[in-house]
Scaffold this motif. Structure first.
Motif, PDB file in Angstrom:
ATOM      1  N   ARG A   4       0.875  -1.339  -0.003  1.00  0.00           N
ATOM      2  CA  ARG A   4      -0.102   0.100  -0.167  1.00  0.00           C
ATOM      3  C   ARG A   4       0.827   1.199   0.070  1.00  0.00           C
ATOM      4  NH1 ARG A   4      -4.714  -0.259   3.984  1.00  0.00           N
ATOM      5  NH2 ARG A   4      -3.162   0.543   5.778  1.00  0.00           N
ATOM      6  N   LYS A   5       0.606   2.039  -0.880  1.00  0.00           N
ATOM      7  CA  LYS A   5       1.522   3.177  -1.313  1.00  0.00           C
ATOM      8  C   LYS A   5       3.054   2.776  -1.418  1.00  0.00           C
ATOM      9  CE  LYS A   5      -2.389   5.670   0.391  1.00  0.00           C
ATOM     10  NZ  LYS A   5      -3.219   4.908   0.868  1.00  0.00           N
ATOM     11  N   SER A 141     -14.490  -1.868  -4.646  1.00  0.00           N
ATOM     12  CA  SER A 141     -15.383  -0.953  -4.596  1.00  0.00           C
ATOM     13  C   SER A 141     -14.654   0.266  -3.819  1.00  0.00           C
ATOM     14  CB  SER A 141     -16.405  -1.185  -3.760  1.00  0.00           C
ATOM     15  OG  SER A 141     -16.384  -1.450  -2.190  1.00  0.00           O
ATOM     16  N   GLY A 142     -13.321   0.101  -3.448  1.00  0.00           N
ATOM     17  CA  GLY A 142     -12.589   1.116  -2.580  1.00  0.00           C
ATOM     18  C   GLY A 142     -12.176   2.353  -3.866  1.00  0.00           C
ATOM     19  N   GLN A 143     -11.392   3.374  -3.389  1.00  0.00           N
ATOM     20  CA  GLN A 143     -11.152   4.580  -4.412  1.00  0.00           C
ATOM     21  C   GLN A 143      -9.689   4.439  -4.691  1.00  0.00           C
ATOM     22  OE1 GLN A 143     -13.290   6.921  -4.895  1.00  0.00           O
ATOM     23  NE2 GLN A 143     -14.812   5.498  -3.841  1.00  0.00           N
ATOM     24  N   ASP A 144      -8.863   3.581  -4.313  1.00  0.00           N
ATOM     25  CA  ASP A 144      -7.223   3.364  -4.526  1.00  0.00           C
ATOM     26  C   ASP A 144      -7.617   2.498  -6.075  1.00  0.00           C
ATOM     27  OD1 ASP A 144      -4.827   1.863  -5.126  1.00  0.00           O
ATOM     28  OD2 ASP A 144      -4.264   3.168  -3.435  1.00  0.00           O
ATOM     29  N   ALA A 145      -7.052   3.138  -7.411  1.00  0.00           N
ATOM     30  CA  ALA A 145      -7.221   2.105  -8.493  1.00  0.00           C
ATOM     31  C   ALA A 145      -6.170   1.055  -8.633  1.00  0.00           C
ATOM     32  CB  ALA A 145      -6.624   3.558  -9.612  1.00  0.00           C
ATOM     33  N   ASP A 146      -5.325   1.123  -7.797  1.00  0.00           N
ATOM     34  CA  ASP A 146      -4.289   0.015  -8.099  1.00  0.00           C
ATOM     35  C   ASP A 146      -4.943  -1.074  -6.908  1.00  0.00           C
ATOM     36  OD1 ASP A 146      -2.127   0.892  -9.354  1.00  0.00           O
ATOM     37  OD2 ASP A 146      -1.083   1.996  -7.497  1.00  0.00           O
ATOM     38  N   ILE A 147      -5.483  -0.798  -5.927  1.00  0.00           N
ATOM     39  CA  ILE A 147      -6.254  -1.962  -5.195  1.00  0.00           C
ATOM     40  C   ILE A 147      -7.346  -2.479  -5.759  1.00  0.00           C
ATOM     41  CG2 ILE A 147      -7.425  -2.242  -3.284  1.00  0.00           C
ATOM     42  CD1 ILE A 147      -5.551  -0.480  -1.463  1.00  0.00           C
ATOM     43  N   THR A 148      -8.040  -1.584  -6.446  1.00  0.00           N
ATOM     44  CA  THR A 148      -9.365  -1.975  -7.068  1.00  0.00           C
ATOM     45  C   THR A 148      -8.814  -2.943  -8.297  1.00  0.00           C
ATOM     46  OG1 THR A 148     -10.595   0.061  -6.768  1.00  0.00           O
ATOM     47  CG2 THR A 148     -11.130  -1.265  -8.897  1.00  0.00           C
ATOM     48  N   GLU A 149      -7.802  -2.671  -9.214  1.00  0.00           N
ATOM     49  CA  GLU A 149      -7.389  -3.673 -10.175  1.00  0.00           C
ATOM     50  C   GLU A 149      -6.767  -4.925  -9.516  1.00  0.00           C
ATOM     51  OE1 GLU A 149      -4.748  -5.723 -12.853  1.00  0.00           O
ATOM     52  OE2 GLU A 149      -4.278  -4.728 -11.088  1.00  0.00           O
ATOM     53  N   LYS A 150      -6.322  -4.972  -8.611  1.00  0.00           N
ATOM     54  CA  LYS A 150      -5.896  -6.115  -7.881  1.00  0.00           C
ATOM     55  C   LYS A 150      -6.813  -7.021  -7.237  1.00  0.00           C
ATOM     56  CE  LYS A 150      -1.426  -6.144  -9.292  1.00  0.00           C
ATOM     57  NZ  LYS A 150      -1.334  -7.140 -10.179  1.00  0.00           N
ATOM     58  N   ALA A 151      -8.016  -6.442  -6.831  1.00  0.00           N
ATOM     59  CA  ALA A 151      -9.200  -7.039  -6.331  1.00  0.00           C
ATOM     60  C   ALA A 151      -9.871  -7.819  -7.367  1.00  0.00           C
ATOM     61  CB  ALA A 151      -9.966  -5.874  -5.513  1.00  0.00           C
ATOM     62  N   GLN A 152      -9.990  -6.842  -8.507  1.00  0.00           N
ATOM     63  CA  GLN A 152     -10.856  -7.364  -9.821  1.00  0.00           C
ATOM     64  C   GLN A 152      -9.943  -8.799 -10.010  1.00  0.00           C
ATOM     65  OE1 GLN A 152     -13.634  -6.755 -10.777  1.00  0.00           O
ATOM     66  NE2 GLN A 152     -14.160  -4.643 -10.452  1.00  0.00           N
ATOM     67  N   THR A 179      -8.275   1.016 -20.895  1.00  0.00           N
ATOM     68  CA  THR A 179      -7.601   1.478 -22.298  1.00  0.00           C
ATOM     69  C   THR A 179      -6.493   2.303 -21.966  1.00  0.00           C
ATOM     70  OG1 THR A 179      -9.284   2.934 -22.542  1.00  0.00           O
ATOM     71  CG2 THR A 179      -9.597   0.643 -23.566  1.00  0.00           C
ATOM     72  N   GLY A 180      -5.643   2.666 -22.805  1.00  0.00           N
ATOM     73  CA  GLY A 180      -4.859   3.498 -23.026  1.00  0.00           C
ATOM     74  C   GLY A 180      -3.481   3.196 -22.254  1.00  0.00           C
ATOM     75  N   LYS A 181      -2.757   4.094 -21.755  1.00  0.00           N
ATOM     76  CA  LYS A 181      -1.364   3.407 -21.151  1.00  0.00           C
ATOM     77  C   LYS A 181      -1.744   3.168 -19.580  1.00  0.00           C
ATOM     78  CE  LYS A 181       3.438   4.689 -20.559  1.00  0.00           C
ATOM     79  NZ  LYS A 181       3.783   3.472 -21.071  1.00  0.00           N
ATOM     80  N   VAL A 182      -1.466   1.924 -19.341  1.00  0.00           N
ATOM     81  CA  VAL A 182      -1.640   1.355 -18.114  1.00  0.00           C
ATOM     82  C   VAL A 182      -0.349   0.768 -17.754  1.00  0.00           C
ATOM     83  CG1 VAL A 182      -4.359   0.888 -18.496  1.00  0.00           C
ATOM     84  CG2 VAL A 182      -2.710  -0.778 -19.038  1.00  0.00           C
ATOM     85  N   PRO A 183      -0.400   0.297 -16.326  1.00  0.00           N
ATOM     86  CA  PRO A 183       1.066  -0.430 -15.991  1.00  0.00           C
ATOM     87  C   PRO A 183       1.055  -1.765 -16.797  1.00  0.00           C
ATOM     88  CG  PRO A 183      -0.120   0.709 -14.058  1.00  0.00           C
ATOM     89  CD  PRO A 183      -1.098   0.680 -15.341  1.00  0.00           C
ATOM     90  N   ASP A 184       2.032  -2.130 -17.128  1.00  0.00           N
ATOM     91  CA  ASP A 184       2.459  -3.480 -17.380  1.00  0.00           C
ATOM     92  C   ASP A 184       1.885  -4.689 -16.782  1.00  0.00           C
ATOM     93  OD1 ASP A 184       3.855  -2.751 -19.815  1.00  0.00           O
ATOM     94  OD2 ASP A 184       5.769  -3.180 -19.064  1.00  0.00           O
ATOM     95  N   SER A 185       1.714  -4.513 -15.231  1.00  0.00           N
ATOM     96  CA  SER A 185       1.187  -5.500 -14.474  1.00  0.00           C
ATOM     97  C   SER A 185      -0.249  -5.554 -14.839  1.00  0.00           C
ATOM     98  CB  SER A 185       1.481  -5.265 -13.062  1.00  0.00           C
ATOM     99  OG  SER A 185       0.890  -4.176 -12.542  1.00  0.00           O
ATOM    100  N   TRP A 186      -1.007  -4.398 -15.244  1.00  0.00           N
ATOM    101  CA  TRP A 186      -2.563  -4.517 -15.386  1.00  0.00           C
ATOM    102  C   TRP A 186      -2.568  -5.103 -16.591  1.00  0.00           C
ATOM    103  CZ3 TRP A 186      -5.365   0.566 -14.141  1.00  0.00           C
ATOM    104  CH2 TRP A 186      -5.130   0.929 -12.554  1.00  0.00           C
ATOM    105  N   THR A 187      -1.845  -4.713 -17.691  1.00  0.00           N
ATOM    106  CA  THR A 187      -1.810  -5.553 -18.753  1.00  0.00           C
ATOM    107  C   THR A 187      -1.782  -6.951 -18.679  1.00  0.00           C
ATOM    108  OG1 THR A 187      -1.056  -3.731 -20.148  1.00  0.00           O
ATOM    109  CG2 THR A 187      -1.058  -5.727 -21.294  1.00  0.00           C
ATOM    110  N   ALA A 188      -0.674  -7.437 -17.858  1.00  0.00           N
ATOM    111  CA  ALA A 188      -0.580  -8.979 -17.599  1.00  0.00           C
ATOM    112  C   ALA A 188      -1.880  -9.408 -17.089  1.00  0.00           C
ATOM    113  CB  ALA A 188       0.815  -9.150 -16.858  1.00  0.00           C
ATOM    114  N   ASP A 189      -2.435  -8.725 -16.060  1.00  0.00           N
ATOM    115  CA  ASP A 189      -3.673  -9.199 -15.419  1.00  0.00           C
ATOM    116  C   ASP A 189      -4.825  -9.492 -16.453  1.00  0.00           C
ATOM    117  OD1 ASP A 189      -2.158  -9.268 -13.022  1.00  0.00           O
ATOM    118  OD2 ASP A 189      -2.903  -7.493 -12.183  1.00  0.00           O
ATOM    119  N   ALA A 190      -5.038  -8.447 -17.194  1.00  0.00           N
ATOM    120  CA  ALA A 190      -6.029  -8.349 -18.290  1.00  0.00           C
ATOM    121  C   ALA A 190      -5.835  -9.421 -19.380  1.00  0.00           C
ATOM    122  CB  ALA A 190      -5.932  -6.983 -19.059  1.00  0.00           C
ATOM    123  N   ARG A 191      -4.562  -9.707 -19.574  1.00  0.00           N
ATOM    124  CA  ARG A 191      -4.366 -10.799 -20.619  1.00  0.00           C
ATOM    125  C   ARG A 191      -4.701 -12.489 -19.849  1.00  0.00           C
ATOM    126  NH1 ARG A 191      -5.069  -7.686 -23.287  1.00  0.00           N
ATOM    127  NH2 ARG A 191      -6.706  -9.207 -24.038  1.00  0.00           N
TER     128      ARG A 191
END
Length: 294
Positions: A4-5, A141-152, A179-191
């Motif tokens: 966290r942070k 459902s939180g406000q932190d985008a990084d936490i939301t992404e990992k929770a998903q 979409t757009g420029k997102v961290p590589d870790s998010w792209t990996a999770d999406a794939r």
């Protein structure tokens, strides 16, 4: 997870916290507390998790002495994350419960998405999927985008393991919106989620194979080896579904070797069974101790 942070981890890379549990930081800065947090962060970067655990405990004790709700929340979050990274989900849950109690004592009673995220990961590791799904939904459902992404992501993993195709599809739809420029870790999770969704819905196994291998490559470059091993396992499933038994066995063997070195022995054993004879000997295994003379 990255904390966290600062660092989150699940074998999902989570993120470690600097000093924040939802409250406002107290000034001036406590240099001893900061040093413990910084030392722990550096130890995580070197994969010295036992050292990081020791330093986060010391930071937490200092935070209690300071009666600093923000630092208590961060130290507890980070300690639980490191315990989870060391395959000790039960210990992580105990740390989370004690941290919530300490925060509540100081008037912080609102939901904490970061703590929910680590709790979801720990419950998932223990096979308590219904509870894990609830915690992951709260974290998402939180406000932190990084936490939301990992929770998903965790929601998707739980759904796939549980055969909940509707939730898996909704998670895949969420990742499709990134979409757009997102961290590589998010792209990996999406794939990875896209691959799992294709396999769950009888979609193109070849596309799922490609998606999973792309995710594995991205995790490798991010030094997220537990996540890489998991996506190699997904790629193996896709290869098997494509009718390429040899490639599937090799991918399972690679996933098994990687997971074992990353400390995930349960997954390593499962993938080794699926690899069958494709599992190769470990060239780096520690030598047996010499026999004692009589």
């Amino acid at each position: 997870m990255k904390m966290r942070k600062d660092y989150l981890a699940l074998g999902l890379a989570l993120a470690l916290a600097g000093c924040g549990g939802g409250g406002k930081a107290v000034s001036p800065v406590d240099s001893t507390l900061s040093q413990h947090m910084d030392s722990a962060h550096d130890a995580v970067g070197l994969d010295r998790l036992a050292v990081a655990e020791q330093q986060y405990r010391a930071a937490g004790k200092r935070a209690l002495a300071r009666d600093d709700v923000t630092a208590i929340g961060d130290a507890g979050y980070n300690l639980a994350t490191v315990q989870l990274d060391q395959n000790r989900p039960a210990d992580a849950l105990s740390t989370l419960a004690a941290t919530r109690s300490a925060l509540s004592l100081r008037g912080q009673t609102a939901d904490d998405a970061g703590l929910d995220l680590v709790q979801a990961g720990a419950l998932h590791r223990l096979g308590r999927e219904t509870e894990a799904a609830g915690a992951a939904a709260r974290a998402a459902s939180g406000q932190d985008a990084d936490i939301t992404e990992k929770a998903q992501l965790i929601r998707g993993l739980i759904a796939d393991d549980s055969g909940d195709h509707a939730t898996l599809a909704s998670v895949a739809a969420y990742f499709a919106t990134l979409t757009g420029k997102v961290p590589d870790s998010w792209t990996a999770d999406a794939r990875e989620i896209a691959a799992r969704n294709l396999l769950a819905t009888a979609g193109s196994s070849q596309t799922a194979w490609q998606d999973a291998m792309q995710a594995a490559t991205l995790h490798q470059t991010q030094v997220d080896y537990r996540d890489m091993a998991r996506t190699l396992g997904v790629a193996a499933r896709a290869a098997d579904r494509s009718g390429n038994a040899q490639a599937a066995a090799q991918l399972y063997a690679r996933a098994s070797q990687s997971a074992r070195q990353a400390g995930d022995t349960a997954a390593a054993d499962q993938w080794a069974r699926q690899a069958g004879s494709a599992v190769a000997a470990d060239p780096f295994v520690d030598p047996a101790p010499p026999a004692r003379g009589k």
